[in-house]
Design a protein around this motif. Structure first.
Motif, PDB file in Angstrom:
ATOM      1  N   GLU A   1       0.824  -1.214   0.000  1.00 34.85           N
ATOM      2  CA  GLU A   1       0.000   0.000   0.000  1.00 34.85           C
ATOM      3  C   GLU A   1       0.855   1.260   0.000  1.00 34.85           C
ATOM      4  O   GLU A   1       0.452   2.296  -0.548  1.00 34.85           O
ATOM      5  CB  GLU A   1      -0.916  -0.002   1.226  1.00 34.85           C
ATOM      6  N   ASN A   2       2.044   1.201   0.605  1.00 28.53           N
ATOM      7  CA  ASN A   2       2.889   2.385   0.737  1.00 28.53           C
ATOM      8  C   ASN A   2       4.101   2.377  -0.187  1.00 28.53           C
ATOM      9  O   ASN A   2       4.895   3.327  -0.168  1.00 28.53           O
ATOM     10  CB  ASN A   2       3.354   2.521   2.192  1.00 28.53           C
ATOM     11  N   GLY A   3       4.256   1.317  -0.986  1.00 25.19           N
ATOM     12  CA  GLY A   3       5.353   1.265  -1.950  1.00 25.19           C
ATOM     13  C   GLY A   3       6.728   1.319  -1.319  1.00 25.19           C
ATOM     14  O   GLY A   3       7.619   2.048  -1.794  1.00 25.19           O
ATOM     15  N   LYS A   4       6.941   0.534  -0.236  1.00 23.82           N
ATOM     16  CA  LYS A   4       8.236   0.521   0.448  1.00 23.82           C
ATOM     17  C   LYS A   4       8.811  -0.890   0.475  1.00 23.82           C
ATOM     18  O   LYS A   4       8.063  -1.868   0.528  1.00 23.82           O
ATOM     19  CB  LYS A   4       8.089   1.032   1.887  1.00 23.82           C
ATOM     20  N   PRO A   5      10.141  -0.991   0.463  1.00 22.24           N
ATOM     21  CA  PRO A   5      10.757  -2.316   0.633  1.00 22.24           C
ATOM     22  C   PRO A   5      10.614  -2.791   2.074  1.00 22.24           C
ATOM     23  O   PRO A   5      10.336  -1.996   2.980  1.00 22.24           O
ATOM     24  CB  PRO A   5      12.221  -2.081   0.266  1.00 22.24           C
TER      25      PRO A   5
ATOM     26  N   SER B   1      11.242  -6.857  -1.698  1.00 19.36           N
ATOM     27  CA  SER B   1      10.294  -5.891  -2.254  1.00 19.36           C
ATOM     28  C   SER B   1       8.891  -6.365  -1.910  1.00 19.36           C
ATOM     29  O   SER B   1       8.694  -7.533  -1.537  1.00 19.36           O
ATOM     30  CB  SER B   1      10.465  -5.805  -3.772  1.00 19.36           C
ATOM     31  N   PRO B   2       7.868  -5.513  -2.031  1.00 16.88           N
ATOM     32  CA  PRO B   2       6.495  -5.969  -1.766  1.00 16.88           C
ATOM     33  C   PRO B   2       6.063  -7.100  -2.689  1.00 16.88           C
ATOM     34  O   PRO B   2       5.116  -7.824  -2.380  1.00 16.88           O
ATOM     35  CB  PRO B   2       5.661  -4.705  -2.001  1.00 16.88           C
ATOM     36  N   GLU B   3       6.771  -7.271  -3.832  1.00 16.77           N
ATOM     37  CA  GLU B   3       6.447  -8.349  -4.783  1.00 16.77           C
ATOM     38  C   GLU B   3       7.319  -9.580  -4.542  1.00 16.77           C
ATOM     39  O   GLU B   3       7.458 -10.442  -5.410  1.00 16.77           O
ATOM     40  CB  GLU B   3       6.625  -7.861  -6.223  1.00 16.77           C
TER      41      GLU B   3
ATOM     42  N   LYS C   1      13.339   3.675   9.918  1.00 15.55           N
ATOM     43  CA  LYS C   1      12.095   4.358  10.296  1.00 15.55           C
ATOM     44  C   LYS C   1      11.344   4.907   9.092  1.00 15.55           C
ATOM     45  O   LYS C   1      10.109   4.866   9.035  1.00 15.55           O
ATOM     46  CB  LYS C   1      12.412   5.498  11.269  1.00 15.55           C
ATOM     47  N   ASN C   2      12.078   5.398   8.065  1.00 17.13           N
ATOM     48  CA  ASN C   2      11.434   6.105   6.956  1.00 17.13           C
ATOM     49  C   ASN C   2      11.424   5.357   5.629  1.00 17.13           C
ATOM     50  O   ASN C   2      10.510   5.548   4.823  1.00 17.13           O
ATOM     51  CB  ASN C   2      12.128   7.466   6.750  1.00 17.13           C
ATOM     52  N   ASP C   3      12.422   4.511   5.384  1.00 12.95           N
ATOM     53  CA  ASP C   3      12.569   3.920   4.050  1.00 12.95           C
ATOM     54  C   ASP C   3      12.124   2.464   3.958  1.00 12.95           C
ATOM     55  O   ASP C   3      11.947   1.945   2.862  1.00 12.95           O
ATOM     56  CB  ASP C   3      14.037   4.018   3.590  1.00 12.95           C
TER      57      ASP C   3
END
Length: 662
Positions: free
Chosen positions: A528-532, A624-626, A563-565
């Motif tokens: 949902e947030n496009g983050k690793p 990755s999310p995938e 925290k952020n990436d």
């Protein structure tokens, strides 16, 4: 000469080989050949996929894991005839481990002869633990069942219900770029230094043992015996050096049984660090040791043991007699050395690396320190005049050790509390007890507290005052740390984590970073947030996990990235909370072994093994999310390496994102 075996399963095995995949690089079959009325030959055959290899039982130590057979109930209803034999192997030098490794390619065949005893078994169960490697090494376990019905071979197999099949399938990930999970990336950067650290702790423990009343008075007596009762000085020196060598050998030999346990089950010793009841048992043992140091009672081995060893040394003479003298020293000094050795055993379970190797390194250091003065004073007898006289100061050493035993005992109780999620020993309570122990030790060293009659009337020496000041400063350091005025990084891994607090915390994750403790929930958030994703396999009782979090994750650049990436998913392998009944299931490994998953920790431990071929913590993976692997897996390491590893994963993720946009 090996028998020529004819298997009734050969055609079936060859047919399965065509269906072999990278997920199951070894297909196993079994057969049993009857040699006589009571003797049989068990045969284990593995067809190995091209490019993969399985390690021999006799591959060199320090390299990849060997194959290990466990014959259940051997010696009860049947006995083994000779060793387990194996087919032709290959040997090659490993650049990673820097040893010559012995392994099988394409096919591995093991044979074991047995003789049936009375009463005869209905079934023989054999467990094989092995490691199969290509770019990645995967530890596996398979169970063979031989049913005795003439020569018929029946392999019993547990069937799974639909619910178990569905939940088991959801545990398996379809990872992309899996080849990045290289064995090289999984190497623990601090593994070698940990052995030296444990060796150093053992050496320090041996030096402390020298100052106890059980050992210290023996030094001048023993050296004088060798130097004055020998025909010439050179022979006396040789005898004293041999005596020292035997002391080192005896303590090293005490660690060897733990290697035998480790060869049967690579995790049998590591479970000490996570099993609640074993931790409670260790807590009670260390408290018992502590009060023996306080002088309330004395730990001794049976006096008959020492008498027999002493008598044997007088009878046999020569090198063997000196060996029995060294054994006698080990026995009579047990009341002082036993608790110190117990502390050494406890330290090895809390250190990174293989527990059995750690214990051997520690025992070697302990024995070396204990033996050192006997050799040195034999070479330089004039130094004996500089030795301080025995006295009350040795009792002070024992009491100080008693306080240290209590502090270490509390760590084991904390492990049980964390794993069981009891909430009894929160961080502030743990630190409060350590502060109390530090203050009591300080008061004792300054003469305000007495344990035995020998404590009365003792003068405060400069050394005692100095140790008292250090103890007081340590208590102050703990007080300032508990009030958040200073950082307790020096103690990272021993007190419970910051978020395990009596005060309400915004987050129950390390350093207050938002995290998920369920893989699916974390991956949904990442999509949902496009983050690793940083997948963190950790444990409540994992000391090295806490060290990584408090010393490496706390570095500003690393902390900001986490925290952020990244989306942090922390999976606790030793979590003993029961899964809801609807989520409990049986999981069948590729080997055929079926494991019942009942707790959260069992679920994530199986998840780690099945998808990443790893069993240790901490263990970090970037995804990755995938489900694309972004970098090699990594374990305990330094902050610079970890930062570069995170940055490499981020770059890989950006590259993948750019390719998807095109």
């Amino acid at each position: 000469m090996k028998h020529i075996l004819v298997s009734i399963l050969t055609l079936f095995t060859l047919g399965l080989a065509f269906a072999q995949t990278e997920d199951e690089p070894v297909l196993w079959s079994q057969e049993m050949n009857q040699l006589s009325d009571s003797e049989y030959e068990l045969v284990f055959k593995g067809d190995i996929l091209e490019g993969w290899h399985v390690y021999s039982q006799y591959t060199a130590e320090g390299g990849s894991l060997p194959s290990v057979f466990t014959y259940e109930k051997a010696g009860e209803s049947y006995e083994l005839l000779g060793e387990t034999e194996e087919s032709e192997t290959l040997t090659a030098y490993s650049d990673i481990f820097e040893v010559d490794e012995t392994f099988f390619k394409k096919k591995a065949v093991f044979t074991q002869k047995i003789r049936l005893l009375e009463p005869r078994p209905n079934q023989i169960e054999v467990v094989l633990f092995y490691q199969v490697c290509k770019e990645v090494c995967i530890p596996k376990e398979i169970v063979f069942n031989f049913s005795l019905d003439g020569q018929a071979v029946i392999t019993e197999e547990k069937t799974l219900d639909d619910k178990s099949k569905a939940l088991a399938a959801s545990l398996k990930l379809d990872l992309k770029n899996k080849e990045l999970l290289s064995a090289e990336g999984q190497v623990d950067a601090n593994g070698g230094s940990a052995l030296w650290m444990i060796f150093g702790l053992g050496f320090l423990g041996g030096l402390i043992a020298l100052l106890t009343p059980c050992v210290f008075p023996m030094i001048p007596l023993t050296v004088a015996f060798f130097t004055k009762h020998s025909r010439d000085r050179s022979k006396g020196i040789r005898s004293a050096l041999l005596y020292g060598f035997f002391i080192v050998l005896i303590y090293f030999l005490l660690s060897l049984p733990f290697h035998l346990f480790d060869s049967v089950d690579s995790q049998i010793l590591n479970t000490i660090a996570t099993n609640m009841w074993l931790n409670i048992l260790f807590f009670l043992i260390f408290v018992f040791f502590a009060f023996s140091f306080f002088g309330y009672y004395e730990l001794t081995l049976p006096s008959s043991w020492a008498n027999k060893m002493d008598a044997a040394s007088g009878k046999v003479g020569g090198a063997l007699g000196i060996f029995f003298m060294a054994v006698t020293l080990a026995i009579v000094s047990f009341s002082c050395t036993g608790p110190i050795l117990g502390g050494l055993l406890g330290s090895t379970t809390l250190a990174v690396g293989d527990v059995a190797d750690n214990l051997s390194a520690g025992m070697l250091g302990f024995g070396l320190a204990l033996a050192l003065p006997f050799g040195l004073f034999a070479l330089f007898p004039a130094w004996l005049n500089s030795l301080p006289k025995s006295g009350g100061w040795m009792n002070t050493v024992k009491v100080v050790l008693g306080f240290l035993e209590l502090a270490l005992a509390l760590k084991f109780l904390s492990n049980a509390d964390l794993v069981g999620n009891w909430g009894l020993l929160k961080r502030e309570i743990f630190l409060g007890i350590w502060i109390l122990l530090g203050l009591l030790l300080t008061i004792y060293l300054f003469g305000g507290l007495r344990f035995t009659k020998s404590d009365s009337g003792q003068k405060l020496s400069k050394t005692r005052i100095g140790v008292g000041v250090l103890s007081g400063l340590f208590a102050i350091y703990l007080i300032l740390g508990s009030l958040q005025f200073v950082n307790l990084k020096l103690l990272s891994g021993f007190p419970p984590p910051d978020f395990y607090s009596i005060f309400e915390k915004e987050s129950d994750c390390p350093l207050g970073i938002d995290c998920f403790k369920d893989f699916d929930q974390g991956m949904t958030f990442a999509k949902e947030n496009g983050k690793p994703v940083l997948l963190d396999f950790t444990g409540w009782a994992c000391v090295n996990c806490r060290k990584m979090e408090e010393n490496v994750w706390s570095e500003p650049e690393i902390y900001n990235m986490l925290k952020n990436d990244f989306v942090l998913i922390s999976l606790y392998i030793d979590d003993r909370k029961q899964l809801p009944e609807s989520e409990q299931f049986d999981f069948k490994f590729q080997s055929g072994r079926v494991k019942t998953i009942e707790t959260i920790g069992e679920k994530w431990g199986t998840f780690q093994t099945v998808n990443f071929g790893a069993i240790s913590q901490p263990y970090y993976v970037l995804l990755s999310p995938e489900l694309e692997v972004l970098n090699s897996a990594i374990q305990t390491t330094d902050s610079d390496t970890y930062k570069a590893w995170l940055q490499g994963g981020l770059r890989k993720y950006v590259q993948i994102a750019l390719l998807e946009k095109k």
